[in-house]
Design a protein around this motif. Structure first.
Motif, short mmCIF file in Angstrom:
data_model
loop_
_atom_site.label_atom_id
_atom_site.label_comp_id
_atom_site.label_asym_id
_atom_site.label_seq_id
_atom_site.Cartn_x
_atom_site.Cartn_y
_atom_site.Cartn_z
N GLU A 386 0.82 -1.21 0.00
CA GLU A 386 0.00 0.00 0.00
C GLU A 386 0.86 1.27 0.00
O GLU A 386 0.33 2.37 0.09
N ASN A 387 2.17 1.11 -0.12
CA ASN A 387 3.06 2.28 -0.10
C ASN A 387 2.86 3.17 -1.31
O ASN A 387 2.98 4.39 -1.23
N LEU A 388 2.57 2.56 -2.47
CA LEU A 388 2.35 3.31 -3.70
C LEU A 388 0.92 3.10 -4.16
O LEU A 388 0.46 1.95 -4.28
N ALA A 389 0.22 4.18 -4.44
CA ALA A 389 -1.18 4.09 -4.84
C ALA A 389 -1.35 3.26 -6.11
O ALA A 389 -2.32 2.49 -6.25
N ASP A 390 -0.42 3.40 -7.05
CA ASP A 390 -0.52 2.65 -8.31
C ASP A 390 -0.43 1.15 -8.08
O ASP A 390 -1.12 0.36 -8.73
N VAL A 391 0.43 0.76 -7.15
CA VAL A 391 0.59 -0.66 -6.84
C VAL A 391 -0.68 -1.21 -6.19
O VAL A 391 -1.19 -2.27 -6.57
N ASN A 392 -1.19 -0.48 -5.24
CA ASN A 392 -2.42 -0.89 -4.55
C ASN A 392 -3.56 -1.08 -5.55
O ASN A 392 -4.27 -2.09 -5.55
N ALA A 393 -3.72 -0.10 -6.43
CA ALA A 393 -4.80 -0.16 -7.42
C ALA A 393 -4.60 -1.33 -8.39
O ALA A 393 -5.57 -2.01 -8.78
N LYS A 394 -3.37 -1.57 -8.80
CA LYS A 394 -3.07 -2.65 -9.74
C LYS A 394 -3.38 -4.01 -9.13
O LYS A 394 -3.92 -4.91 -9.80
N ILE A 395 -3.06 -4.17 -7.86
CA ILE A 395 -3.36 -5.43 -7.18
C ILE A 395 -4.86 -5.68 -7.12
O ILE A 395 -5.34 -6.76 -7.46
N LYS A 396 -5.61 -4.65 -6.73
CA LYS A 396 -7.06 -4.80 -6.61
C LYS A 396 -7.69 -5.19 -7.95
O LYS A 396 -8.52 -6.09 -8.03
N GLU A 397 -7.30 -4.49 -8.99
CA GLU A 397 -7.89 -4.74 -10.31
C GLU A 397 -7.56 -6.14 -10.81
O GLU A 397 -8.45 -6.89 -11.23
N ASN A 398 -6.30 -6.52 -10.73
CA ASN A 398 -5.88 -7.77 -11.35
C ASN A 398 -6.22 -8.99 -10.51
O ASN A 398 -6.54 -10.06 -11.04
N PHE A 399 -6.19 -8.85 -9.20
CA PHE A 399 -6.58 -9.98 -8.35
C PHE A 399 -8.07 -10.26 -8.49
O PHE A 399 -8.50 -11.41 -8.52
N SER A 400 -8.87 -9.20 -8.59
CA SER A 400 -10.31 -9.38 -8.80
C SER A 400 -10.57 -10.15 -10.09
O SER A 400 -11.41 -11.07 -10.14
N LYS A 401 -9.85 -9.79 -11.14
CA LYS A 401 -10.03 -10.47 -12.43
C LYS A 401 -9.54 -11.92 -12.36
O LYS A 401 -10.12 -12.81 -12.99
N LEU A 402 -8.50 -12.15 -11.58
CA LEU A 402 -7.98 -13.51 -11.41
C LEU A 402 -9.02 -14.40 -10.73
O LEU A 402 -9.26 -15.54 -11.16
N ILE A 403 -9.66 -13.87 -9.69
CA ILE A 403 -10.70 -14.63 -8.98
C ILE A 403 -11.86 -14.96 -9.90
O ILE A 403 -12.39 -16.08 -9.89
N LEU A 404 -12.26 -14.00 -10.70
CA LEU A 404 -13.41 -14.19 -11.59
C LEU A 404 -13.10 -15.05 -12.80
O LEU A 404 -14.01 -15.50 -13.49
N GLY A 405 -11.81 -15.25 -13.07
CA GLY A 405 -11.43 -16.07 -14.20
C GLY A 405 -11.26 -15.31 -15.49
O GLY A 405 -11.03 -15.92 -16.56
N SER A 406 -11.35 -13.98 -15.45
CA SER A 406 -11.15 -13.19 -16.67
C SER A 406 -9.66 -13.01 -16.97
O SER A 406 -9.30 -12.57 -18.06
N LEU A 407 -8.81 -13.35 -16.01
CA LEU A 407 -7.37 -13.43 -16.23
C LEU A 407 -6.91 -14.80 -15.75
O LEU A 407 -7.29 -15.25 -14.66
N ASN A 408 -6.08 -15.48 -16.56
CA ASN A 408 -5.43 -16.69 -16.05
C ASN A 408 -4.12 -16.29 -15.39
O ASN A 408 -3.78 -15.09 -15.32
N ALA A 409 -3.35 -17.25 -14.92
CA ALA A 409 -2.12 -16.94 -14.18
C ALA A 409 -1.13 -16.14 -15.01
O ALA A 409 -0.54 -15.16 -14.54
N GLU A 410 -0.94 -16.54 -16.26
CA GLU A 410 0.03 -15.86 -17.12
C GLU A 410 -0.44 -14.44 -17.44
O GLU A 410 0.38 -13.50 -17.48
N GLN A 411 -1.73 -14.28 -17.64
CA GLN A 411 -2.28 -12.95 -17.92
C GLN A 411 -2.19 -12.06 -16.68
O GLN A 411 -1.94 -10.86 -16.79
N PHE A 412 -2.42 -12.65 -15.52
CA PHE A 412 -2.28 -11.90 -14.27
C PHE A 412 -0.84 -11.40 -14.12
O PHE A 412 -0.60 -10.23 -13.80
N TYR A 413 0.10 -12.28 -14.36
CA TYR A 413 1.52 -11.91 -14.28
C TYR A 413 1.85 -10.79 -15.25
O TYR A 413 2.53 -9.81 -14.88
N ALA A 414 1.35 -10.88 -16.46
CA ALA A 414 1.62 -9.85 -17.46
C ALA A 414 0.99 -8.53 -17.05
O ALA A 414 1.59 -7.46 -17.20
#
Length: 418
Positions: A386-414
């Motif tokens: 949470e030190n950088l706002a951009d990092v915090n926001a990126k985690i929220k967006e991409n982890f949410s998509k990972l849970i929903l299945g709209s990103l697979n592991a490789e896409q999440f990493y990218a």
């Protein structure tokens, strides 16, 4: 015991425009001493209620009057101008990091005080009677010198529903990732969703996983440099993509806006586990007054990461104004609050964690004691995520998509590396 509510605008104006109040005497004509305590709590909060009762008992026992000014969280705005103007303030409190950094220039060093014994320390020095880990953390926050007295400790751990574990036939908490997977499988078989998270804690969730996969120092590097090309990030994606498909994490976690997960899922008994703070029982006690709480440390996940010995913990803390005319009496009251009866009472009423080593833990947080006692590596909040706002926001967006299945592991990493 005197107590005062706080009207922010009027107080600030009074502090700035009325220097006659500054530097008031701490002793009346009869020689009775008064300690003025500016509190971060509101008068109606469990902590505020206990503080007020403790102040009355302290005055009855010692003859020292405690005047409490209840600021609530507005103390972050009101304290600085009051200190600058020389208002009579003997004790103030807030988060351990904030007190040491924001108001550090006003703090009285406490090393001499903590080396002494007091009526409620059982013949030991104060520093030996309270949590060693928290004293060490406060000393670290003070740049190597102890300038604050921690209280209301917390630890970031897995808070879980013991009744749901019992329903699934789970008798032991997991220490390894294989054991954690087995717990999740048993919960799903019993018709229980294993774990959830709210948006407010997604970054901390990711940070803890990274620390267990890549190690604390490497995780901090990733967070502070916004650089996520480490293999552990891909491994995280694989784990949680798989867990989502198996139903091990709530689908609602992707869209939970705090406090939806902890109220609608945990308190409602629909989900068994939440990586959260030991403050969680207090936050949802109104929704689940009979909740059967347990706690365990987030399990180790791989050979390159930290194990259950590494955790985030912290506390609120008291500071004594270096300009106080009654520092001895002020510290005496701090000892009174952080050891013995009133330390136990504060923990009980707030469903929190006591400071004293011999104080009584509430049953809701009792299992966290072993975790704190066995923590040898302190990790900063969210392991830096949470030190950088951009990092915090990126985690929220991409982890949410990972849970929903709209990103697979490789896409999440990218996506984490964009």
């Amino acid at each position: 015991m005197k107590k005062k509510g706080m009207v922010v605008a009027l107080l600030v104006l009074a502090v700035i425009a009325t220097p006659l109040f500054a530097g008031g005497s701490a002793e009346d004509a009869a020689g009775k001493k008064t300690v003025t305590y500016w509190s971060m709590w509101n008068e109606a909060e469990p902590q505020g209620l206990v503080m007020a009762e403790a102040a009355e008992a302290f005055e009855e026992e010692t003859g020292i009057e405690i005047e409490i000014v209840f600021n609530g969280r507005e103390i972050r705005k009101t304290l600085q101008p009051a200190l600058d103007a020389g208002e009579t303030i003997d004790i103030f409190d807030e988060d351990i990091s904030r007190v040491n950094s924001t108001w550090g220039e006003y703090l009285l060093p406490l090393e001499e005080y903590v080396s002494k014994s007091y009526p409620t320390t059982g013949g030991e020095s104060y520093s030996d009677a309270v949590s060693t880990a928290l004293i060490d953390l406060a000393r670290q926050a003070g740049g190597g010198t102890l300038k604050t007295a921690p209280y209301q400790p917390f630890a970031f751990v897995v808070m879980y529903n013991k009744d749901l574990f019992n329903k699934a036939g789970i008798t032991d908490t997991p220490k390894t990732w294989a054991e954690f997977e087995n717990v999740c499988a048993k919960l799903v078989q019993a018709g229980v969703t294993p774990i959830t998270v709210d948006d407010a804690y997604m970054a901390a969730f990711f940070g803890y996983n990274m620390a267990r996969l890549a190690g604390y120092e490497r995780t901090l590097e990733m967070a502070n440099n916004n650089e996520f090309n480490d293999p552990a990030v891909l491994e995280f994606g694989k784990i949680w993509s798989d867990f989502a498909k198996k139903g091990y994490i709530s689908k609602k976690a992707a869209s939970n806006i705090y406090p939806a997960g902890q109220i609608e899922e945990i308190a409602a008994g629909k989900v068994a586990m939440y990586l959260n703070g030991t403050w969680l029982p207090n936050e949802i006690k109104g929704n689940a007054p009979n909740f059967n709480w347990g706690a365990f440390a987030w399990p180790e996940m791989g050979p390159n990461g930290n194990g259950t010995e590494a955790n985030n913990y912290g506390a609120q803390c008291f500071g004594i104004n270096a300009n106080s005319q009654v520092p001895d009496e002020a510290f005496q009251f701090i000892v009174y609050l952080t050891t013995g009866e009133w330390d136990s009472r504060l923990a009980k009423e707030s469903l929190g964690v006591p400071m004293g080593k011999n104080s009584t833990w509430p049953k809701q947080t009792a299992e966290a004691k072993t975790i704190i006692d066995n923590t040898t590596t302190w990790m900063t909040w969210a392991v830096g995520m949470e030190n950088l706002a951009d990092v915090n926001a990126k985690i929220k967006e991409n982890f949410s998509k990972l849970i929903l299945g709209s990103l697979n592991a490789e896409q999440f990493y990218a996506a984490m590396n964009k």
